[in-house]
Write a protein that holds these residues in place. Sequence first.
Motif, PDB file in Angstrom:
ATOM      1  N   UNK A  24     106.515  52.930-104.887  1.00  0.00           N
ATOM      2  CA  UNK A  24     107.776  52.571-104.241  1.00  0.00           C
ATOM      3  C   UNK A  24     108.753  51.846-105.165  1.00  0.00           C
ATOM      4  N   UNK A  25     108.443  51.773-106.443  1.00  0.00           N
ATOM      5  CA  UNK A  25     109.323  51.073-107.377  1.00  0.00           C
ATOM      6  C   UNK A  25     109.629  51.936-108.598  1.00  0.00           C
ATOM      7  N   UNK A  26     110.804  51.744-109.133  1.00  0.00           N
ATOM      8  CA  UNK A  26     111.254  52.458-110.316  1.00  0.00           C
ATOM      9  C   UNK A  26     110.887  51.652-111.557  1.00  0.00           C
ATOM     10  N   UNK A  27     110.345  52.309-112.566  1.00  0.00           N
ATOM     11  CA  UNK A  27     109.945  51.622-113.800  1.00  0.00           C
ATOM     12  C   UNK A  27     111.117  50.888-114.456  1.00  0.00           C
ATOM     13  N   UNK A  28     112.302  51.415-114.329  1.00  0.00           N
ATOM     14  CA  UNK A  28     113.466  50.819-114.977  1.00  0.00           C
ATOM     15  C   UNK A  28     113.736  49.416-114.445  1.00  0.00           C
ATOM     16  N   UNK A  29     113.516  49.197-113.146  1.00  0.00           N
ATOM     17  CA  UNK A  29     113.783  47.905-112.529  1.00  0.00           C
ATOM     18  C   UNK A  29     112.531  47.057-112.348  1.00  0.00           C
ATOM     19  N   UNK A  30     111.419  47.446-112.936  1.00  0.00           N
ATOM     20  CA  UNK A  30     110.126  46.820-112.674  1.00  0.00           C
ATOM     21  C   UNK A  30     109.882  45.609-113.584  1.00  0.00           C
ATOM     22  N   UNK A  31     109.623  44.454-112.966  1.00  0.00           N
ATOM     23  CA  UNK A  31     109.343  43.234-113.725  1.00  0.00           C
ATOM     24  C   UNK A  31     108.029  43.359-114.496  1.00  0.00           C
ATOM     25  N   UNK A  32     107.043  44.039-113.915  1.00  0.00           N
ATOM     26  CA  UNK A  32     105.762  44.231-114.598  1.00  0.00           C
ATOM     27  C   UNK A  32     105.953  45.091-115.845  1.00  0.00           C
ATOM     28  N   UNK A  33     106.678  46.182-115.703  1.00  0.00           N
ATOM     29  CA  UNK A  33     106.940  47.084-116.836  1.00  0.00           C
ATOM     30  C   UNK A  33     107.678  46.323-117.953  1.00  0.00           C
TER      31      UNK A  33
END
Length: 176
Positions: A24-33
């Motif tokens: 449910x999350x986009x890698x571009x906006x991901x804090x973990x990524x």
Amino acid sequence: MKFKSPDGWVFCSMQEAKFDFCATHNCIDCALEKHANEQGETCGYYAACHPDEAARLMGYEVIEDDCDQTATDSNHEAKSDGGKPRPSLVPPALIRGVDSVREYGCMKYSDPENWRKVVPQRYWDALLRHVLAAWDNWKAVDPESGMPHLWHIACNAAFLMQYMEEEKGEATKHLP
């Protein structure tokens, strides 16, 4: 340890929690990524190695198992486990490593049972390729998956062990 998502779902492993989060999350906006990249790691590798921090970055709560299964004089007679396997003896790092490689394979091939379609010789070859890649540096990381070669070695060995067990019950003949 377990992980509780903001919407109340509880996951028994970081890989399950991460899989749910990534759906449910986009890698571009991901804090973990972003954090993993700053550390020079992939998010999957970082999450497996730092599950508490990964949970925090994903907004998940870490839940400790509240079931103490330590045998005491008072509860020992209530449940007899003599002669039964004790999976808790398996180092968690082995389980997490194999699980991470399996999760990667499931995402790559879209079929959790795809591994059964591969002949054992190919797993021997893959296992040995990873052994050779880690020969001089046992902490070496596979460039494709971003995970340690040791995790791939363990996963390939697990596939071979499963094949062996399923063929005539060979593996179980050697148990005490």
